[in-house]
Design a protein around this motif. Structure first.
Motif, PDB file in Angstrom:
ATOM      1  N   ALA A 241       3.757  14.767  -1.016  1.00 24.30           N
ATOM      2  CA  ALA A 241       4.402  13.768  -0.160  1.00 24.30           C
ATOM      3  C   ALA A 241       3.930  12.372  -0.544  1.00 24.30           C
ATOM      4  O   ALA A 241       2.798  12.179  -1.009  1.00 24.30           O
ATOM      5  N   THR A 242       4.815  11.393  -0.325  1.00 26.57           N
ATOM      6  CA  THR A 242       4.521   9.978  -0.582  1.00 26.57           C
ATOM      7  C   THR A 242       5.107   9.148   0.550  1.00 26.57           C
ATOM      8  O   THR A 242       6.193   9.458   1.052  1.00 26.57           O
ATOM      9  N   ALA A 243       4.395   8.091   0.931  1.00 26.41           N
ATOM     10  CA  ALA A 243       4.893   7.208   1.992  1.00 26.41           C
ATOM     11  C   ALA A 243       4.416   5.784   1.744  1.00 26.41           C
ATOM     12  O   ALA A 243       3.318   5.561   1.211  1.00 26.41           O
ATOM     13  N   ASP A 244       5.248   4.823   2.138  1.00 23.72           N
ATOM     14  CA  ASP A 244       4.871   3.409   2.083  1.00 23.72           C
ATOM     15  C   ASP A 244       4.111   3.052   3.359  1.00 23.72           C
ATOM     16  O   ASP A 244       4.632   3.180   4.469  1.00 23.72           O
ATOM     17  N   VAL A 245       2.878   2.597   3.154  1.00 24.55           N
ATOM     18  CA  VAL A 245       2.055   2.187   4.299  1.00 24.55           C
ATOM     19  C   VAL A 245       2.269   0.702   4.590  1.00 24.55           C
ATOM     20  O   VAL A 245       2.485   0.299   5.728  1.00 24.55           O
ATOM     21  N   ILE A 246       2.214  -0.120   3.540  1.00 24.03           N
ATOM     22  CA  ILE A 246       2.438  -1.559   3.655  1.00 24.03           C
ATOM     23  C   ILE A 246       3.495  -1.956   2.636  1.00 24.03           C
ATOM     24  O   ILE A 246       3.400  -1.605   1.456  1.00 24.03           O
TER      25      ILE A 246
ATOM     26  N   SER B  67       6.665  13.838   6.430  1.00 22.58           N
ATOM     27  CA  SER B  67       7.402  14.976   6.985  1.00 22.58           C
ATOM     28  C   SER B  67       8.438  15.435   5.968  1.00 22.58           C
ATOM     29  O   SER B  67       9.100  14.616   5.320  1.00 22.58           O
ATOM     30  N   GLY B  68       8.563  16.760   5.807  1.00 20.53           N
ATOM     31  CA  GLY B  68       9.562  17.277   4.885  1.00 20.53           C
ATOM     32  C   GLY B  68       9.113  18.590   4.284  1.00 20.53           C
ATOM     33  O   GLY B  68       8.339  19.338   4.887  1.00 20.53           O
ATOM     34  N   GLN B  69       9.586  18.843   3.093  1.00 15.49           N
ATOM     35  CA  GLN B  69       9.220  20.063   2.385  1.00 15.49           C
ATOM     36  C   GLN B  69       9.129  19.771   0.897  1.00 15.49           C
ATOM     37  O   GLN B  69       9.758  18.843   0.378  1.00 15.49           O
ATOM     38  N   HIS B  70       8.319  20.594   0.230  1.00 15.49           N
ATOM     39  CA  HIS B  70       8.097  20.381  -1.201  1.00 15.49           C
ATOM     40  C   HIS B  70       7.801  21.727  -1.853  1.00 15.49           C
ATOM     41  O   HIS B  70       6.999  22.524  -1.344  1.00 15.49           O
ATOM     42  N   LEU B  71       8.433  21.964  -2.984  1.00 21.47           N
ATOM     43  CA  LEU B  71       8.231  23.204  -3.717  1.00 21.47           C
ATOM     44  C   LEU B  71       6.942  23.099  -4.522  1.00 21.47           C
ATOM     45  O   LEU B  71       6.834  22.296  -5.450  1.00 21.47           O
ATOM     46  N   MET B  72       5.963  23.921  -4.155  1.00 26.67           N
ATOM     47  CA  MET B  72       4.681  23.918  -4.837  1.00 26.67           C
ATOM     48  C   MET B  72       4.725  24.836  -6.052  1.00 26.67           C
ATOM     49  O   MET B  72       5.470  25.827  -6.084  1.00 26.67           O
ATOM     50  N   VAL B  73       3.926  24.509  -7.053  1.00 26.30           N
ATOM     51  CA  VAL B  73       3.840  25.326  -8.258  1.00 26.30           C
ATOM     52  C   VAL B  73       2.702  26.329  -8.072  1.00 26.30           C
ATOM     53  O   VAL B  73       1.545  25.930  -7.885  1.00 26.30           O
ATOM     54  N   PRO B  74       2.989  27.639  -8.092  1.00 30.28           N
ATOM     55  CA  PRO B  74       1.921  28.626  -7.902  1.00 30.28           C
ATOM     56  C   PRO B  74       0.933  28.594  -9.053  1.00 30.28           C
ATOM     57  O   PRO B  74       1.299  28.397 -10.211  1.00 30.28           O
TER      58      PRO B  74
ATOM     59  N   VAL C  78      -5.878  12.422   0.121  1.00 29.88           N
ATOM     60  CA  VAL C  78      -4.952  11.298   0.220  1.00 29.88           C
ATOM     61  C   VAL C  78      -5.419  10.219  -0.749  1.00 29.88           C
ATOM     62  O   VAL C  78      -6.589   9.824  -0.730  1.00 29.88           O
ATOM     63  N   LYS C  79      -4.500   9.769  -1.589  1.00 31.88           N
ATOM     64  CA  LYS C  79      -4.786   8.683  -2.516  1.00 31.88           C
ATOM     65  C   LYS C  79      -3.880   7.505  -2.173  1.00 31.88           C
ATOM     66  O   LYS C  79      -2.669   7.681  -2.019  1.00 31.88           O
ATOM     67  N   LEU C  80      -4.484   6.333  -2.076  1.00 33.42           N
ATOM     68  CA  LEU C  80      -3.738   5.118  -1.727  1.00 33.42           C
ATOM     69  C   LEU C  80      -3.852   4.107  -2.848  1.00 33.42           C
ATOM     70  O   LEU C  80      -4.925   3.914  -3.431  1.00 33.42           O
ATOM     71  N   TYR C  81      -2.731   3.461  -3.130  1.00 39.16           N
ATOM     72  CA  TYR C  81      -2.639   2.481  -4.209  1.00 39.16           C
ATOM     73  C   TYR C  81      -2.279   1.128  -3.606  1.00 39.16           C
ATOM     74  O   TYR C  81      -1.240   0.988  -2.954  1.00 39.16           O
ATOM     75  N   PHE C  82      -3.150   0.146  -3.850  1.00 39.30           N
ATOM     76  CA  PHE C  82      -3.045  -1.157  -3.196  1.00 39.30           C
ATOM     77  C   PHE C  82      -2.591  -2.238  -4.178  1.00 39.30           C
ATOM     78  O   PHE C  82      -2.852  -2.173  -5.372  1.00 39.30           O
ATOM     79  N   ARG C  83      -1.935  -3.236  -3.627  1.00 38.89           N
ATOM     80  CA  ARG C  83      -1.744  -4.521  -4.297  1.00 38.89           C
ATOM     81  C   ARG C  83      -2.202  -5.588  -3.325  1.00 38.89           C
ATOM     82  O   ARG C  83      -1.562  -5.824  -2.296  1.00 38.89           O
ATOM     83  N   ILE C  84      -3.333  -6.205  -3.634  1.00 36.47           N
ATOM     84  CA  ILE C  84      -3.927  -7.161  -2.706  1.00 36.47           C
ATOM     85  C   ILE C  84      -4.272  -8.451  -3.451  1.00 36.47           C
ATOM     86  O   ILE C  84      -4.292  -8.504  -4.676  1.00 36.47           O
ATOM     87  N   ARG C  85      -4.541  -9.497  -2.660  1.00 42.86           N
ATOM     88  CA  ARG C  85      -5.027 -10.766  -3.183  1.00 42.86           C
ATOM     89  C   ARG C  85      -6.199 -11.221  -2.327  1.00 42.86           C
ATOM     90  O   ARG C  85      -6.314 -10.860  -1.153  1.00 42.86           O
TER      91      ARG C  85
ATOM     92  N   VAL D  39       0.861  -1.183   0.000  1.00 43.30           N
ATOM     93  CA  VAL D  39       0.000   0.000   0.000  1.00 43.30           C
ATOM     94  C   VAL D  39       0.896   1.231   0.000  1.00 43.30           C
ATOM     95  O   VAL D  39       1.796   1.353   0.834  1.00 43.30           O
ATOM     96  N   GLU D  40       0.645   2.113  -0.947  1.00 42.98           N
ATOM     97  CA  GLU D  40       1.386   3.377  -1.037  1.00 42.98           C
ATOM     98  C   GLU D  40       0.406   4.523  -0.914  1.00 42.98           C
ATOM     99  O   GLU D  40      -0.655   4.513  -1.542  1.00 42.98           O
ATOM    100  N   ALA D  41       0.760   5.535  -0.107  1.00 42.97           N
ATOM    101  CA  ALA D  41      -0.097   6.703   0.109  1.00 42.97           C
ATOM    102  C   ALA D  41       0.563   7.944  -0.477  1.00 42.97           C
ATOM    103  O   ALA D  41       1.766   8.162  -0.305  1.00 42.97           O
ATOM    104  N   ARG D  42      -0.252   8.750  -1.171  1.00 46.86           N
ATOM    105  CA  ARG D  42       0.203  10.017  -1.735  1.00 46.86           C
ATOM    106  C   ARG D  42      -0.716  11.121  -1.247  1.00 46.86           C
ATOM    107  O   ARG D  42      -1.944  10.962  -1.253  1.00 46.86           O
ATOM    108  N   VAL D  43      -0.112  12.236  -0.857  1.00 43.01           N
ATOM    109  CA  VAL D  43      -0.870  13.338  -0.267  1.00 43.01           C
ATOM    110  C   VAL D  43      -0.849  14.527  -1.227  1.00 43.01           C
ATOM    111  O   VAL D  43       0.202  14.876  -1.777  1.00 43.01           O
ATOM    112  N   PHE D  44      -2.023  15.167  -1.378  1.00 42.71           N
ATOM    113  CA  PHE D  44      -2.185  16.255  -2.338  1.00 42.71           C
ATOM    114  C   PHE D  44      -2.753  17.492  -1.656  1.00 42.71           C
ATOM    115  O   PHE D  44      -3.616  17.395  -0.770  1.00 42.71           O
ATOM    116  N   TYR D  45      -2.255  18.623  -2.090  1.00 43.53           N
ATOM    117  CA  TYR D  45      -2.844  19.914  -1.696  1.00 43.53           C
ATOM    118  C   TYR D  45      -2.957  20.770  -2.955  1.00 43.53           C
ATOM    119  O   TYR D  45      -1.993  20.905  -3.701  1.00 43.53           O
TER     120      TYR D  45
END
Length: 229
Positions: A124-129, A150-157, A179-186, A112-118
């Motif tokens: 930001a991106t993080a591995d959940v599983i 946690s961190g910093q990111h240059l946003m496009v105005p 927040v968008k999460l992308y799964f690989r499940i069985r 499971v991968e999570a991506r955060v949007f504003y």
């Protein structure tokens, strides 16, 4: 003394002899064979479709499969700063809950991968599983997951709208973050395990800045996410 045969002069006075029939073209016989063969395969295909449809219907009625349910159960946004240089600085913890409503199907969460949007921009991106903490979720059960960003990111105005939106939401004390999460499940049914499936989950959140103790924004409430297979 042998009987003498009457002399025949070549004339024939019996019933008329039909003229010989012309040979039948062979292509008609070939075409007839092709039509019968095509009809056979068409009936076979139709029968397979009907049998397959009945099998799917019976499986659905017996197993009654349902997609898993997914929630953001808690969120801690301790930092969310967007200065004039558009370099977003953030600290965010998200706690998730996955619910399996099935009576016969269990799930394997392999990745499971999570991506955060504003403002529709991923920051930001993080591995959940991962393979390190993948697990099997049994029937009629709930399991927690979590992600830390946690961190910093240059946003496009966006023609000044980015800073305007940020300032308005900062004044209200809460930010609209997706927040968008992308799964690989069985799936598992008895001893049968399926191939990989890749559902997507989207969570639309309104996150209060927890470090702002003077804000009148309400506390975060558990939010149900949309699951798309």
């Amino acid at each position: 003394m042998a009987d003498k045969q009457p002399h025949l002069n070549g004339a024939y006075y019996g019933p008329s002899v039909p003229p010989p029939q012309p040979p039948q073209p062979r292509y008609r016989r070939d075409r007839s064979c092709c039509c019968r063969l095509f009809g056979f395969f068409w009936k076979l295909l139709l029968a397979l479709i009907v049998i397959g449809g009945l099998a799917v219907l019976i499986f659905w009625l017996v197993v009654q499969p349902h997609a898993f349910k997914f929630y953001v159960s808690d969120a801690q946004l301790t930092r969310f700063d967007l200065p004039s240089d558009n370099n977003l600085r953030y600290d965010l913890v998200l706690n998730f809950t996955a619910r399996n409503p099935n009576k016969k199907l269990s799930f394997y969460y392999d990745r499971v991968e999570a991506r955060v949007f504003y403002d529709d921009q991923r920051f930001a991106t993080a591995d959940v599983i991962t393979h390190m903490n993948s697990f099997r979720q049994y029937t009629k059960s709930s399991d927690p997951m979590s992600a830390y960003f946690s961190g910093q990111h240059l946003m496009v105005p966006d023609s000044g709208n980015l800073q305007t939106q940020y300032n308005e939401e900062k004044t209200k004390g809460a930010f609209n973050i997706d927040v968008k999460l992308y799964f690989r499940i069985r799936f598992r049914l008895g001893n049968v395990i399926s191939d990989d499936f890749h559902p997507k989950v989207k969570c639309e959140l309104r996150l209060p800045l927890t470090s702002n103790t003077t804000s009148a924004a309400p506390a975060f409430e558990s939010t149900k996410c949309d699951v798309d297979f």
